[in-house]
Design a protein around this motif. Structure first.
Motif, PDB file in Angstrom:
ATOM      1  N   VAL A 331      23.921  45.879 -36.357  1.00 27.83           N
ATOM      2  CA  VAL A 331      23.022  45.425 -37.416  1.00 27.83           C
ATOM      3  C   VAL A 331      21.822  44.705 -36.816  1.00 27.83           C
ATOM      4  N   ARG A 332      22.067  43.767 -35.896  1.00 29.15           N
ATOM      5  CA  ARG A 332      20.976  43.025 -35.268  1.00 29.15           C
ATOM      6  C   ARG A 332      20.057  43.957 -34.489  1.00 29.15           C
ATOM      7  N   ARG A 333      20.652  44.846 -33.702  1.00 32.21           N
ATOM      8  CA  ARG A 333      19.829  45.751 -32.908  1.00 32.21           C
ATOM      9  C   ARG A 333      18.945  46.616 -33.792  1.00 32.21           C
ATOM     10  N   ALA A 334      19.521  47.164 -34.850  1.00 28.14           N
ATOM     11  CA  ALA A 334      18.757  48.058 -35.723  1.00 28.14           C
ATOM     12  C   ALA A 334      17.564  47.340 -36.335  1.00 28.14           C
ATOM     13  N   GLY A 335      17.769  46.119 -36.802  1.00 26.27           N
ATOM     14  CA  GLY A 335      16.678  45.384 -37.429  1.00 26.27           C
ATOM     15  C   GLY A 335      15.599  44.980 -36.453  1.00 26.27           C
ATOM     16  N   TYR A 336      15.984  44.396 -35.336  1.00 27.09           N
ATOM     17  CA  TYR A 336      14.992  43.899 -34.380  1.00 27.09           C
ATOM     18  C   TYR A 336      14.225  45.025 -33.702  1.00 27.09           C
ATOM     19  N   VAL A 337      14.897  46.116 -33.365  1.00 22.88           N
ATOM     20  CA  VAL A 337      14.206  47.241 -32.741  1.00 22.88           C
ATOM     21  C   VAL A 337      13.167  47.819 -33.700  1.00 22.88           C
ATOM     22  N   ALA A 338      13.525  47.957 -34.967  1.00 21.95           N
ATOM     23  CA  ALA A 338      12.582  48.500 -35.944  1.00 21.95           C
ATOM     24  C   ALA A 338      11.378  47.577 -36.123  1.00 21.95           C
ATOM     25  N   ILE A 339      11.616  46.269 -36.202  1.00 20.00           N
ATOM     26  CA  ILE A 339      10.513  45.323 -36.368  1.00 20.00           C
ATOM     27  C   ILE A 339       9.569  45.370 -35.169  1.00 20.00           C
ATOM     28  N   LEU A 340      10.125  45.395 -33.967  1.00 26.62           N
ATOM     29  CA  LEU A 340       9.292  45.453 -32.766  1.00 26.62           C
ATOM     30  C   LEU A 340       8.495  46.755 -32.704  1.00 26.62           C
ATOM     31  N   LEU A 341       9.124  47.854 -33.086  1.00 29.54           N
ATOM     32  CA  LEU A 341       8.443  49.144 -33.094  1.00 29.54           C
ATOM     33  C   LEU A 341       7.257  49.131 -34.048  1.00 29.54           C
ATOM     34  N   GLY A 342       7.472  48.606 -35.237  1.00 30.59           N
ATOM     35  CA  GLY A 342       6.392  48.555 -36.219  1.00 30.59           C
ATOM     36  C   GLY A 342       5.268  47.625 -35.819  1.00 30.59           C
ATOM     37  N   ALA A 343       5.603  46.467 -35.253  1.00 28.41           N
ATOM     38  CA  ALA A 343       4.580  45.517 -34.840  1.00 28.41           C
ATOM     39  C   ALA A 343       3.707  46.101 -33.735  1.00 28.41           C
ATOM     40  N   THR A 344       4.331  46.823 -32.807  1.00 28.00           N
ATOM     41  CA  THR A 344       3.568  47.437 -31.718  1.00 28.00           C
ATOM     42  C   THR A 344       2.593  48.479 -32.247  1.00 28.00           C
ATOM     43  N   PHE A 345       3.065  49.314 -33.161  1.00 24.59           N
ATOM     44  CA  PHE A 345       2.190  50.340 -33.728  1.00 24.59           C
ATOM     45  C   PHE A 345       1.024  49.721 -34.475  1.00 24.59           C
ATOM     46  N   MET A 346       1.312  48.723 -35.317  1.00 24.23           N
ATOM     47  CA  MET A 346       0.258  48.146 -36.146  1.00 24.23           C
ATOM     48  C   MET A 346      -0.769  47.389 -35.309  1.00 24.23           C
ATOM     49  N   ALA A 347      -0.331  46.758 -34.221  1.00 23.48           N
ATOM     50  CA  ALA A 347      -1.281  46.072 -33.354  1.00 23.48           C
ATOM     51  C   ALA A 347      -2.268  47.067 -32.737  1.00 23.48           C
ATOM     52  N   THR A 348      -1.755  48.226 -32.344  1.00 24.98           N
ATOM     53  CA  THR A 348      -2.614  49.262 -31.769  1.00 24.98           C
ATOM     54  C   THR A 348      -3.608  49.790 -32.799  1.00 24.98           C
TER      55      THR A 348
END
Length: 468
Positions: A331-348
């Motif tokens: 559960v923790r991995r799924a949530g944190y990985v998704a948040i990090l993925l989205g933040a990286t994309f949006m910053a770019t």
């Protein structure tokens, strides 16, 4: 054990490599991308159809764009409520899939289809009364009248669009979102052609104006639903679920559960989209130029939002699968990985918008540099401050939905978007010299606060699951 149960038990079994130390995050990232890429592309395809509509309508002038903006404000208030309710199909089906309960998976889709039918007809009343609503809210009759024509065409697409969302949630929950993407890609040129023909009256068809553009969208919504239903009922691997069997029997206990999970999602969506809709109304009070610039800048923000929104749906499924397996670490991995993925994309993408904001304005308004184009570029520059926060909040909310946590995020949305965001937008937009720019600064403040609260909420619940 039936063959259906054997197949689904095998399909949710973790890969052997998952047990290798040090590879959990890489595996989670790969699985999230496998789901998120087609879902994000699907969302981009849907926003591409809306952007095409706006581009065609924009050739008729800023006044017509403003009328379309007002129409979308009314329409999405109605549609968003139904969308939130039907979105509960995804977490319910994902948890059942993770728990290896295929019968509950199909029950979740069936009850979603029924919920869409029961809610769609009352929701259609709002767009049919759009002109009166807009005038009551202080909008000019010259803009409200054309907006009503657009709404007359859009209203008929609410039900098939909601049914398609239910099917999308089901397909995502069983790790097969690709057909929804294929359908959406096919719908993009079909939508462009229909809007062109009915808006301008080409190929011997009548020139229906904004009503024709709305009607074309409704026709495409019907077509996408029928294609999705064909895949679901007749094509592997979906047909093994027999989702249309006993379709006339309403599962009232599960309907109640879907409402408990989905109603707060609907209200949170309404608060979020309602804030941006209210911002459109505020822009209409400032000037027609401000409203047109707001609509174009908001369309760009919506395009960027579609990728993290797709990632958020993947987060709902991945977290839901882990909850169904009762695996707190997953559960923790799924949530944190998704948040990090989205933040990286949006910053770019934020950097790309800052650099290309004048070209974006030119795309919608032509080469002439007027007040609308200048204000559009300014709003995009201001809006870039909350693009990353907007991506994070939707993904964190999706992860929380995977745990059926929807009521507390609703309280957060009320506080962040309306108490902080809307108040700031009103104060900065009308009580300072910032005007339209102040409204967008207010939107940014509310979005940042909401993102922070949701991430903290996910961290709290994930830690609770891990506690003995």
């Amino acid at each position: 054990m039936t063959s259906l149960e054997k197949i689904d038990r095998a399909s949710v079994a973790p890969p052997a490599s998952a047990a290798v130390p040090g590879r959990h995050l890489a595996i989670e990232l790969a699985e999230t991308l496998k789901l998120a890429v087609p879902l994000a592309l699907t969302q981009l395809g849907q926003i591409a159809m809306m952007t095409t509509d706006l581009a065609f309508i924009g050739r008729l002038g800023s006044e017509t764009v403003a009328a379309a903006a007002l129409a979308h404000t009314v329409f999405f208030v109605a549609f968003t409520f139904g969308m939130g309710l039907v979105s509960a199909v995804a977490p319910l089906a994902a948890q059942a899939f993770g728990a290896r309960d295929p019968r509950m998976v199909r029950r979740a889709l069936r009850v979603g289809l029924w919920a869409a039918l029961l809610i769609a007809l009352p929701l259609m009343a709002l767009p049919f009364r759009g002109e009166a609503i807009l005038i009551a809210l202080g909008q000019a009759p010259t803009a409200a009248g054309p907006a009503q024509q657009y709404l007359f065409g859009l209203a008929w697409g609410i039900l098939p669009a909601l049914w398609f969302i239910a099917i999308r949630g089901f397909m995502s929950a069983v790790n097969r979102p690709e057909p929804v993407l294929w359908i959406t890609l096919a719908a993009i040129p079909a939508n462009a052609l229909l809007v062109y023909l009915l808006l301008y009256g080409k190929w011997g068809l009548p020139e229906l104006g904004l009503f024709g553009a709305g009607l074309a969208t409704s026709m495409v919504n019907l077509g996408t639903f029928l294609a999705g239903l064909w895949f679901t009922a007749l094509r592997p691997p979906f047909r093994k679920y027999h989702v249309l069997g006993n379709i006339w029997r309403i599962d009232w206990p599960l309907m109640a559960k879907l409402a408990i999970v989905g109603a707060p999602i609907s209200m949170a969506f309404l608060l979020e989209y309602g804030l941006f809709g209210a911002a459109g109304l505020l822009m209409g009070l400032i000037s027609t130029t401000a409203l047109a610039a707001h609509q174009i800048a908001l369309q760009i923000a919506a395009i960027l939002f579609m990728v993290p929104f797709g990632i958020s749906m993947a987060a709902t499924v991945r977290v839901g699968h882990a909850v169904g397996r009762r695996n707190s670490d997953a559960v923790r991995r799924a949530g944190y990985v998704a948040i990090l993925l989205g933040a990286t994309f949006m910053a770019t993408m934020t950097l790309a918008v800052i650099l290309g904001r004048f070209l974006i304005a030119e795309l919608f308004l032509g080469e002439a540099v007027d007040a609308t184009a200048t204000l559009t570029a300014t709003l995009l520059l201001i809006g870039s401050t909350f693009f990353v926060a907007d991506g994070i909040q939707t993904i964190a909310a999706g992860a929380l939905r995977g745990m059926n946590d929807t009521r507390v995020p609703l309280l957060f949305a009320t506080f962040s978007y309306w108490l902080i965001g809307f108040t700031s937008a009103c104060v900065l937009g009308f009580w300072t010299s910032l005007g339209a720019s102040g409204v967008w600064i207010g939107l940014s403040i509310g979005t940042v606060v909401f993102a922070i609260l949701l991430v903290l909420r996910f961290r709290l619940l994930a830690n609770r699951l891990a506690s003995p």
